[in-house]
Design a protein around this motif. Structure first.
Motif, short mmCIF file in Angstrom:
data_model
loop_
_atom_site.label_atom_id
_atom_site.label_comp_id
_atom_site.label_asym_id
_atom_site.label_seq_id
_atom_site.Cartn_x
_atom_site.Cartn_y
_atom_site.Cartn_z
N TRP A 39 0.83 -1.21 0.00
CA TRP A 39 0.00 0.00 0.00
C TRP A 39 0.87 1.26 0.00
O TRP A 39 0.54 2.25 -0.66
CB TRP A 39 -0.93 -0.02 1.20
CG TRP A 39 -1.72 1.24 1.42
CD1 TRP A 39 -1.72 2.03 2.51
CD2 TRP A 39 -2.66 1.84 0.51
NE1 TRP A 39 -2.57 3.09 2.37
CE2 TRP A 39 -3.17 3.00 1.13
CE3 TRP A 39 -3.10 1.51 -0.77
CZ2 TRP A 39 -4.10 3.84 0.53
CZ3 TRP A 39 -4.04 2.35 -1.38
CH2 TRP A 39 -4.53 3.49 -0.74
N SER A 53 -8.26 2.54 -3.09
CA SER A 53 -9.06 1.78 -2.14
C SER A 53 -8.13 0.88 -1.34
O SER A 53 -7.25 0.21 -1.90
CB SER A 53 -10.11 0.94 -2.87
OG SER A 53 -10.88 0.20 -1.95
N TYR A 54 -8.32 0.89 -0.01
CA TYR A 54 -7.49 0.05 0.86
C TYR A 54 -8.33 -0.37 2.05
O TYR A 54 -8.88 0.46 2.78
CB TYR A 54 -6.25 0.82 1.33
CG TYR A 54 -5.34 0.02 2.22
CD1 TYR A 54 -4.54 -1.00 1.69
CD2 TYR A 54 -5.27 0.27 3.58
CE1 TYR A 54 -3.70 -1.74 2.51
CE2 TYR A 54 -4.43 -0.46 4.41
CZ TYR A 54 -3.65 -1.48 3.86
OH TYR A 54 -2.82 -2.21 4.67
N ALA A 55 -8.45 -1.67 2.27
CA ALA A 55 -9.34 -2.20 3.30
C ALA A 55 -8.69 -2.35 4.66
O ALA A 55 -9.36 -2.65 5.64
CB ALA A 55 -9.89 -3.56 2.84
N ILE A 98 -10.05 8.72 -3.13
CA ILE A 98 -10.00 7.50 -2.35
C ILE A 98 -11.40 7.11 -1.90
O ILE A 98 -12.22 7.97 -1.55
CB ILE A 98 -9.05 7.66 -1.13
CG1 ILE A 98 -8.83 6.33 -0.42
CG2 ILE A 98 -9.56 8.73 -0.17
CD1 ILE A 98 -7.68 6.36 0.59
N SER A 102 -11.73 4.01 3.27
CA SER A 102 -10.46 3.36 2.99
C SER A 102 -9.33 3.91 3.86
O SER A 102 -9.29 5.11 4.17
CB SER A 102 -10.08 3.56 1.52
OG SER A 102 -10.90 2.79 0.68
N ALA A 103 -8.43 3.05 4.26
CA ALA A 103 -7.19 3.42 4.95
C ALA A 103 -7.44 4.27 6.19
O ALA A 103 -6.61 5.09 6.58
CB ALA A 103 -6.26 4.16 3.99
#
Length: 413
Positions: A39, A53-55, A98, A102-103
């Motif tokens: 990431w 997008s980051y879960a 974003i 996310s994040a």
């Protein structure tokens, strides 16, 4: 200055955050930007062509500014429009997109609700070097009082009381006193309007009028905090700063009555803002309209010191046109003719926020032509000291002016 907190260690509801942005503008927040992982590489190399997008739910490590949102990006997806701090060569001219949530974006979010122009002639007195770190109170009551006693290091004027609120929905009342002996307050010098804040944060309340203070002579800030959500610790303290207990400078009380004050173990986060700014301005007006030759005419000259410190050596000059006959004047408070011209006066000193009015009466010369009659008059004010704003030191009023005659057109139908 009014800085307010939306959330701390939780991501707020997306619609709630949207509403804050809509009502107040950009929102400061944090997100996880990666650390020795994939990431970090993706975020660092982002080119602005898609929605990130980051879960993951790692602890945020980077501060950014949410400036808006789009529920249907042209490149696909929906989410926040965010300004980064890495220059315009990164992302989309310094911005990125974003997905909502996310994040951990949205945690520790806050916004500036109001601000003050920088006062080159002012400063602030405070003890809370590390600002608000914790809070105290008198459970089960949701009301508590805080006090901070300062010794001014100069002759100046106090203009604002500043402090932190520690929970949502808190009403604050601010007062200024001339002394405090550890038990009883002295004479009240001033106060500000009662104000309710819907968010925790840092706030500044302007006093109803500036309060002059003398170097070495105590001035005491007293703040009443009342929370409306059941929060029983509404008084902010500098938990992380060095303890100054025993020097008699900050206290708390359940009700502010004599004998109920307790010296604080940690400094109370209450501050005083002072200013040496002086701003004397003048506004000249003509009373009424439609004047013609031979008519009586009345002018008002309103002089106001909108600065914080007393203005001295004030001179108002208003050299009337020779077309204004037999002028006389009245004033509140009294003024003194200077003798330089017939319409130049010395005014008494004006404290910060104070004003004075001069009323001038006369008659328009009956020999003036009515067509195109225009009489211009400019009044000027000056004062001793450094006026912070010279743009309002003169004001012009017009009697008459060109008249516009519209043709009367009649039609038969």
């Amino acid at each position: 200055m009014d800085w307010r907190i939306i959330s701390s260690d939780a991501v707020p509801n997306t619609d709630v955050l949207k509403q804050y942005i809509y009502d107040n503008g950009p929102v400061y927040t944090v997100l996880y930007a990666g650390h020795n992982d994939a990431w970090e590489t993706e975020f660092g190399n982002y080119d602005g062509s898609y929605t990130l997008s980051y879960a993951g739910t790692e602890t945020p490590n980077h501060a950014v500014l949410i400036t808006g949102w789009n529920d249907s990006f042209s490149h696909g997806g929906s989410g926040w429009i965010v300004k980064n701090s890495w220059g315009t060569g990164w992302g989309d001219s310094g911005y990125f997109y974003i997905a909502y949530g996310s994040a951990s974006i949205g945690m520790d979010s806050s916004f500036v609700h109001d601000w003050q122009d920088y006062d080159i002639n002012g400063g602030i007195w405070y003890y809370d070097d590390d600002t608000w770190g914790s809070q105290v109170g008198y459970p089960p009551s949701t009301t508590a009082w805080g006090l901070a006693k300062f010794i001014p290091d100069r002759d100046t004027s106090v203009t604002r009381v500043e402090f932190w609120t520690t929970a949502v929905s808190t009403t604050v009342d601010v007062y200024l006193y001339d002394s405090f002996d550890g038990t009883t307050l002295g004479t009240k010098l001033g106060e500000g309007p009662s104000t309710t804040y819907n968010e925790a944060g840092y706030h500044s309340v302007e006093l109803n009028s500036p309060v002059a203070v003398i170097s070495g002579d105590d001035v005491v800030a007293v703040v009443k905090f009342t929370n409306h959500t059941g929060h029983t610790h509404p008084v902010p303290i500098d938990w992380y700063g060095s303890s100054e207990h025993g020097n008699g400078r900050t206290y708390t009380s359940p009700d502010s009555n004599p004998g109920t004050w307790n010296e604080a173990t940690y400094d109370i986060a209450i501050r005083l803002r002072w200013s040496n700014e002086m701003d004397v301005g003048i506004t000249k007006r003509v009373i009424g309209r439609g004047h013609e030759p031979g008519d009586p005419v009345t002018f008002t000259l309103s002089i106001e010191n909108s600065g914080a410190v007393t203005a001295t050596n004030i001179i108002v000059t208003d050299t009337l046109s020779s077309d204004i006959l037999t002028p006389t004047y009245a004033s509140s408070p009294g003024i003194t003719e200077r003798g330089v011209t017939s319409y130049s006066w010395n005014l008494p000193d004006l404290m910060g926020g104070a004003s004075s009015v001069i009323t001038v009466y006369g008659t328009i010369s009956p020999t003036m032509p009515i067509t195109g009659m225009a009489i211009w008059n400019t009044a000027i004010v000056s004062s001793g000291g450094d006026d912070s704003n010279t743009a309002n030191n003169s004001s012009t009023a017009l009697i008459g002016g060109e008249r516009i005659y519209l043709p009367l057109v009649m039609r038969n139908y």
